[in-house]
Design an enzyme around this catalytic site. Structure first.
Site, short mmCIF file in Angstrom:
data_model
loop_
_atom_site.label_atom_id
_atom_site.label_comp_id
_atom_site.label_asym_id
_atom_site.label_seq_id
_atom_site.Cartn_x
_atom_site.Cartn_y
_atom_site.Cartn_z
N HIS A 108 30.18 43.13 45.75
CA HIS A 108 30.84 42.39 44.67
C HIS A 108 30.43 42.98 43.33
O HIS A 108 29.71 42.38 42.53
CB HIS A 108 30.46 40.90 44.75
CG HIS A 108 31.34 40.01 43.95
ND1 HIS A 108 31.80 38.80 44.42
CD2 HIS A 108 31.87 40.12 42.71
CE1 HIS A 108 32.56 38.21 43.51
NE2 HIS A 108 32.61 39.01 42.45
N LYS A 150 41.66 43.57 45.95
CA LYS A 150 41.00 42.36 45.46
C LYS A 150 42.04 41.42 44.85
O LYS A 150 42.77 41.80 43.94
CB LYS A 150 39.95 42.72 44.41
CG LYS A 150 39.40 41.52 43.65
CD LYS A 150 38.62 40.57 44.55
CE LYS A 150 38.19 39.31 43.80
NZ LYS A 150 37.32 39.58 42.65
N HIS A 154 42.37 38.13 42.66
CA HIS A 154 41.56 37.33 41.74
C HIS A 154 42.43 36.32 41.02
O HIS A 154 43.53 36.63 40.57
CB HIS A 154 40.86 38.23 40.71
CG HIS A 154 39.73 37.56 40.01
ND1 HIS A 154 39.92 36.57 39.07
CD2 HIS A 154 38.38 37.71 40.12
CE1 HIS A 154 38.75 36.15 38.62
NE2 HIS A 154 37.80 36.83 39.25
N HIS A 177 39.12 35.98 45.29
CA HIS A 177 38.54 34.94 44.43
C HIS A 177 39.66 33.93 44.24
O HIS A 177 40.65 34.22 43.57
CB HIS A 177 38.09 35.56 43.10
CG HIS A 177 37.54 34.59 42.12
ND1 HIS A 177 36.41 34.85 41.37
CD2 HIS A 177 37.94 33.35 41.73
CE1 HIS A 177 36.16 33.83 40.57
NE2 HIS A 177 37.09 32.91 40.77
N HIS A 216 32.74 34.37 46.44
CA HIS A 216 32.46 33.08 45.79
C HIS A 216 32.70 31.90 46.72
O HIS A 216 33.22 30.87 46.31
CB HIS A 216 33.29 32.92 44.52
CG HIS A 216 32.91 33.84 43.42
ND1 HIS A 216 31.64 33.89 42.89
CD2 HIS A 216 33.63 34.78 42.74
CE1 HIS A 216 31.60 34.81 41.94
NE2 HIS A 216 32.78 35.37 41.83
N HIS A 233 34.86 35.02 31.77
CA HIS A 233 36.28 34.78 32.03
C HIS A 233 37.10 34.57 30.76
O HIS A 233 38.17 33.98 30.79
CB HIS A 233 36.44 33.62 33.02
CG HIS A 233 35.96 34.00 34.38
ND1 HIS A 233 36.73 34.73 35.26
CD2 HIS A 233 34.76 33.83 34.98
CE1 HIS A 233 36.03 34.95 36.36
NE2 HIS A 233 34.83 34.43 36.21
N ASP A 245 27.89 40.18 41.93
CA ASP A 245 28.81 39.82 40.85
C ASP A 245 28.30 40.42 39.53
O ASP A 245 28.21 39.76 38.51
CB ASP A 245 28.96 38.31 40.73
CG ASP A 245 30.25 37.88 40.04
OD1 ASP A 245 31.08 38.76 39.74
OD2 ASP A 245 30.44 36.68 39.79
#
Length: 568
Positions: free
Chosen positions: A135, A218, A220, A247, A273, A321, A361
């Site tokens: 990750h 991925k 997300h 995610h 997550h 974010h 992460d």
């Protein structure tokens, strides 16, 4: 002539043997040696007046018949066992685990030592497989230095540098970025693999990223993880034998956790997550641990649950974010992801083997150099709070140790189709090995080998008369220099990209290795971490119930493997 040694004297000379126990750092975790491959009285050890000398422990065999390197009398801690053995390395791979010496004069030798053999003294040291972090936000290349020095030798994820998209999501989007990142990978002494962006509702934008070299895709939520995108992404993965990491949708905009699971349609997926605070369907993303096709991981910022965990998360989340604390909706989004009850349950789900992997992460709420530390801190906390596992007795924590080491070694390798090359200490695999003094286990490795060559080590003043004078700190070694770098590390790509000749087209120096068998993996393949509980999360109290039992624990106020190791 027989000489009797006390266990203490033997351990001080040759390292611990069968029945001896070793404490891992300053934790409450004890491992016990299950088997000793060496032979009492025939042990090999290098040094003045010692065994590995011509005509004694060293044979007359030529280079083709002996290893390039042996690690003598090491304690191996891996998912398959905890043993004492000599480790042979040949052509960058683990050649054998057994008894080294001179077969012309010694009994029971399975590894012949010759003039072509280098020796690394493993007496009193623990050897683990290089860690695999699945990750990674490739925000800064300097992460690689931190990860490697911590014992991580493989990094999988996505990104292009400190772009806003990369700060939040682990995606290397599009063929152009994929080519550039694969070219950049040639400059770093670590195994690398990149995930493309999986958020699209039609196949071609995803297929072209796989063809460009992505090891997987991925999905997300920040790019829109809708059921249509999930379905399309998994279909492309099935067609290309690549993995999908996801995610999920924290805001439950496109559906709840049940909608996401339905979109999986029973297909294999790595759920990032799957945890208490990192994101995904709020508040019940933990439910997916019970699905046979879901390979769940969590990240290290919540590992383990402590009195400080909640306080640091809000600000981290706002930055990662791209949220604005002055906007009420952004603040509500952040607060919905941080729940003490689900964070506490995450500890226990790791301890029971429901959460199969642990990753960082990196720079996106997690710390890239602390995957291994936080794994073992969690194991310690659970030992203290929950006692011995049923599989362990009063003498040792061997099963717990195997369960936790698997979370950052073999299980990530199986999940992403690279277990044929890395992830464990087994003959035939790439010799990515980490050597630890037991007192510093999980915290500060003594030495890291990449492809059988020393890449990083604790080294003293280069101008000193011996290697040990201060300042001693991590320094890059010869495996990180010149042409050796490209021959001791791997770049993972899709089979489609390898067949298309990207190595030549991109001018890559490192050996490229296609991922394989990504689509046939299930939770049952997660070694020591395959429990599939039926989980429910109360939408008001956030209490987590697994197979009818409330999962809760107290936050830790003090942890091992912490301040006392980082005074300097």
């Amino acid at each position: 002539m027989t000489l009797r040694l006390s266990r203490r004297a033997y351990a001080e000379m040759f390292g611990p043997t069968t029945g001896d126990r070793v404490r891992l750092a300053d934790t409450e975790l004890l491992i016990e040696i299950e088997r000793d491959y060496t032979i009492y009285g025939e042990e090999v050890k290098f040094g003045g007046g010692k065994v590995i000398r011509d005509g004694m422990g060293q044979s007359q065999r030529v280079a083709a018949d002996v290893p390039d390197t042996i690690i003598t009398n090491a304690v191996i801690l891996d998912h398959w066992g905890i043993v004492k053995a000599d480790i042979a390395i040949k052509h960058g791979r683990i050649a054998a685990i057994g008894k080294a010496g001179n077969p012309d004069i010694q009994p029971g030798v399975t590894i012949a030592i010759g003039a072509a053999t280098e020796v690394i003294a493993g007496e009193g040291l623990i050897v683990t497989a290089g860690g695999i972090d699945t990750h990674i936000h490739f925000i800064s290349p300097q992460q690689i230095d931190e990860a490697l020095a911590s014992g991580v030798t493989t990094m999988l994820g996505g990104g292009t540098g400190p772009a806003t998209g990369t700060n939040a999501t682990t995606c290397t989007p599009g063929p152009w970025h994929m080519e550039r990142m694969l070219q950049a990978a040639d400059g770093w002494p670590i195994n690398l693999g990149f995930l493309g962006k999986g958020n699209a509702s039609l196949p071609q934008p995803l297929v072209e990223q796989i063809a460009a070299g992505a090891i997987g895709l991925k999905l997300h939520e920040d790019w829109g993880t809708t059921p249509a995108a999930i379905d399309n992404c998994l279909s492309v993965a099935d067609d290309t034998d690549t993995q999908v990491a996801i995610h999920t949708d924290t805001l439950n905009e496109a559906g709840f956790v049940e909608s996401t699971v339905a979109a999986f349609k029973g297909r294999t997926i790595h759920t990032y997550h799957t945890e208490g605070a990192g994101g995904g369907h709020a508040p019940d993303i933990l439910k997916v641990c019970g699905e046979a096709n879901v390979l769940p991981s969590s990240t290290n910022p919540t590992r383990p649950y402590t009195i400080n965990t909640l306080d640091e998360h809000l600000d981290m989340l706002m930055v990662c974010h791209h949220l604005d604390p002055s906007i009420a909706e952004d603040l509500a989004f952040a607060e919905s992801r941080i729940r003490r009850e689900t964070i506490a349950a995450e500890d226990i789900l790791h301890d029971l083997g429901a959460l199969s992997m642990l990753s960082s992460d990196s720079q996106a709420m997690g710390r890239v150099g602390e995957v291994i530390i936080r794994t073992w801190q969690t194991a310690h906390k659970m030992k203290v709070q929950r006692g011995a596992l049923p599989e362990d007795g009063a003498r040792n924590d061997n099963f717990r140790a195997k369960r936790y080491v698997a979370k950052y070694t073999i299980n990530p390798a199986i999940t992403h189709g690279i277990a044929h090359e890395v992830g464990s200490i087994e003959p035939g695999k790439w010799a990515d090995l980490v050597l630890w003094e037991p007192a510093f286990f999980g915290i500060k490795p003594s030495m890291i080998l990449k492809g059988g060559m020393i890449a990083v080590a604790q080294m003293g003043d280069p101008n000193a008369s011996i290697p040990t004078p201060q300042p001693v700190h991590y320094r890059e070694m010869f495996a990180t220099r010149g042409g050796a770098l490209a021959r001791t590390s791997l770049t993972f790509v899709s089979q489609m990209a390898a067949d298309a000749g990207i190595a030549e087209r991109y001018g890559l120096a490192k050996r490229i290795v296609p991922v394989r068998n990504c689509r046939n993996v299930t939770k049952a393949d997660m070694i020591h971490n395959a429990w599939r509980p039926s989980i429910s999360v109360d939408p008001e109290t956030y209490d987590v119930i697994a197979d009818g039992q409330l999962l809760t624990c107290e936050p830790a106020s003090v942890l091992p493997m912490a301040q006392r190791y980082f005074l300097f």
